[in-house]
Design an enzyme around this catalytic site. Structure first.
Site, PDB file in Angstrom:
ATOM      1  N   HIS A 142       0.807  -1.230   0.000  1.00  0.00           N
ATOM      2  CA  HIS A 142       0.000   0.000   0.000  1.00  0.00           C
ATOM      3  C   HIS A 142       0.837   1.275   0.000  1.00  0.00           C
ATOM      4  O   HIS A 142       0.284   2.363  -0.125  1.00  0.00           O
ATOM      5  CB  HIS A 142      -0.928   0.042   1.221  1.00  0.00           C
ATOM      6  N   GLY A 150      -2.011   2.197   4.946  1.00  0.00           N
ATOM      7  CA  GLY A 150      -2.397   0.837   5.260  1.00  0.00           C
ATOM      8  C   GLY A 150      -1.313  -0.027   5.871  1.00  0.00           C
ATOM      9  O   GLY A 150      -1.078  -1.139   5.387  1.00  0.00           O
ATOM     10  N   ASP A 178      -3.536 -10.878  -1.787  1.00  0.00           N
ATOM     11  CA  ASP A 178      -3.977 -10.297  -0.523  1.00  0.00           C
ATOM     12  C   ASP A 178      -5.453  -9.924  -0.645  1.00  0.00           C
ATOM     13  O   ASP A 178      -5.913  -9.560  -1.725  1.00  0.00           O
ATOM     14  CB  ASP A 178      -3.130  -9.048  -0.243  1.00  0.00           C
ATOM     15  N   HIS A 180      -6.774  -7.327   0.362  1.00  0.00           N
ATOM     16  CA  HIS A 180      -6.834  -5.895   0.074  1.00  0.00           C
ATOM     17  C   HIS A 180      -6.152  -5.624  -1.270  1.00  0.00           C
ATOM     18  O   HIS A 180      -5.098  -6.188  -1.567  1.00  0.00           O
ATOM     19  CB  HIS A 180      -6.131  -5.095   1.171  1.00  0.00           C
ATOM     20  N   ASP A 267      -4.817 -13.023   4.345  1.00  0.00           N
ATOM     21  CA  ASP A 267      -5.983 -12.432   5.006  1.00  0.00           C
ATOM     22  C   ASP A 267      -7.298 -12.675   4.264  1.00  0.00           C
ATOM     23  O   ASP A 267      -8.314 -12.063   4.579  1.00  0.00           O
ATOM     24  CB  ASP A 267      -5.790 -10.934   5.242  1.00  0.00           C
ATOM     25  N   TYR A 311      -3.823 -11.292   9.584  1.00  0.00           N
ATOM     26  CA  TYR A 311      -3.987 -10.706  10.909  1.00  0.00           C
ATOM     27  C   TYR A 311      -4.513 -11.680  11.951  1.00  0.00           C
ATOM     28  O   TYR A 311      -4.664 -11.306  13.106  1.00  0.00           O
ATOM     29  CB  TYR A 311      -4.871  -9.451  10.787  1.00  0.00           C
TER      30      TYR A 311
END
Length: 396
Positions: A142, A150, A178, A180, A267, A311
């Site tokens: 990010h 991020g 990912d 994201h 994630d 996470y």
């Protein structure tokens, strides 16, 4: 005999790691927690899957190297913040001192070491010392040229891609799975015809950073080298993998890279606290397997992999990243129970009951009422994306 031995040395992967990488730490309660590196390495060692001779220390990237993807002014601000010379308020316009990316002591050195780890991986692969290289401390996708975002201060993948181009003249395929969107990397190379960025992620309608739409295809000479696959919240394994398997083969054939750089955020799993996808360990078996196959089919085996998000550091990340390393080394993926010694060691520290097996428990979550609808929506998105890929290829 000597020639055979030399070839054998080249075929294995190297694992980039040093304890200094753990210094990238925002706070005790921040969700980005590099303890996951320790947990993964300990699990691999208990499996006898990581020998010390394959571990290569991560170096610190120089300012000159950081400038491949970042502005000097920004690097100077990060250095000042590292030494306590600017306040959080003064750093906010540069994305540091925020709730997501707070200032911490020695943040420049810690961030530059994560970048240096990825550059070390690049050199090992491109100089023929190893076919594959893994830097789990990297994957901070990010970060922008002049701003943190991020949880990411410096963008190691963006630096590494420019390093690959400048030092080795390589044509680079960047794959990001990912949950994201890999926004920092995409925008860095949005008009670059020699870098192809691919991101499979949860739709930005629900999740940070809100980008990664299917119509983000590149610009100018780079048109047709940016591919996004925004999947719906609650997407399960089958739909995720249909998109990944189908899209990657078409894109690699279309782009014909010299090397693959994959970002392996963990994630997209159901247990991850920051996302809304319903993946299981099955996707983390398949993601590296397909990247591995494509690297050998199209890039003479040249494959560099980095970490990323993830996470649930206790139940998900160590297993997912262990699969990645084992795939890199052609180690058969384990089934059944995790090593009891590892479970006993870490359960006392874990705030949640550890999963005791490599596979996820059956019935880990209740059936999704909208599964068919979500799967069909994702399939339509895939078909639209494939049409774009084929149409772009014909017109370039």
């Amino acid at each position: 005999m000597a020639k055979h031995a030399a070839n054998k040395r080249i075929k294995h992967a190297v694992f980039i790691y040093s304890e200094d990488q753990l210094g990238y730490k925002f706070s005790e309660t921040h969700p980005f927690n590099q303890k996951r590196l320790v947990l993964t390495i300990d699990l691999l060692r208990e499996m006898n899957a990581l020998s010390e001779d394959l571990i290569v220390p991560a170096r610190i990237a120089s300012d000159e190297e950081l400038l491949l993807a970042h502005d000097q002014r920004y690097i100077d601000i990060v250095k000042k913040a590292s030494n306590g010379e600017i306040s959080s308020e003064a750093g906010e316009s540069y994305g540091i001192g925020t709730e997501d990316t707070p200032i911490f002591e020695n943040m420049h050195e810690a961030s530059a070491r994560l970048v240096g780890g990825t550059l070390t991986a690049v050199d090992y692969v491109m100089e023929g010392k190893a076919q594959h290289a893994l830097n789990l401390g990297g994957g901070l996708h990010h970060g922008f040229r002049g701003k943190a975002s991020g949880f990411c201060i410096y963008n190691d993948s963006s630096v590494a891609i420019n390093y690959l181009k400048k030092k080795y003249g390589a044509r680079v395929l960047y794959i990001d799975t990912d949950a994201h969107h890999g926004d920092g990397v995409q925008w860095s190379f949005y008009d670059d015809p020699d870098v192809c960025t691919v991101s499979i992620h949860e739709t930005g309608r629900y999740l940070f950073p809100g980008t990664g739409n299917i119509n983000e295809r590149g610009n100018g000479q780079g048109y047709g080298t940016s591919f996004n696959f925004p999947i719906d919240a609650f997407t399960e394994d089958e739909s995720f993998l249909e998109i990944y398997r189908t899209a990657m083969r078409e894109i690699v054939e279309h782009f014909k890279p010299d090397v693959i750089l994959s970002q392996n955020g963990a994630d997209a799993h159901y247990l991850d606290p920051l996302t809304h996808l319903y993946g299981t360990m099955e996707i983390y078996k398949e993601i590296p397997k397909i990247a591995h196959e494509l690297a050998h089919e199209y890039c003479d085996g040249k494959w560099i992999a980095v970490g990323g998000g993830g996470y649930d550091i206790w139940r998900v990340v160590p297993r997912a990243w262990s699969y990645l390393w084992m795939e890199m080394n052609d180690i058969p993926l384990p089934t059944g129970n995790l090593p009891q010694k590892w479970l006993d060691k870490w359960q006392t520290e874990s705030p949640v009951p550890l999963i005791k097996t490599w596979e996820d428990p059956e019935n880990m979550y209740d059936p999704i009422p909208r599964k068919e609808e979500i799967t069909e929506k994702n399939h339509q998105m895939l078909e639209k994306a494939l049409y774009i890929i084929r149409h772009t290829q014909k017109n370039l």
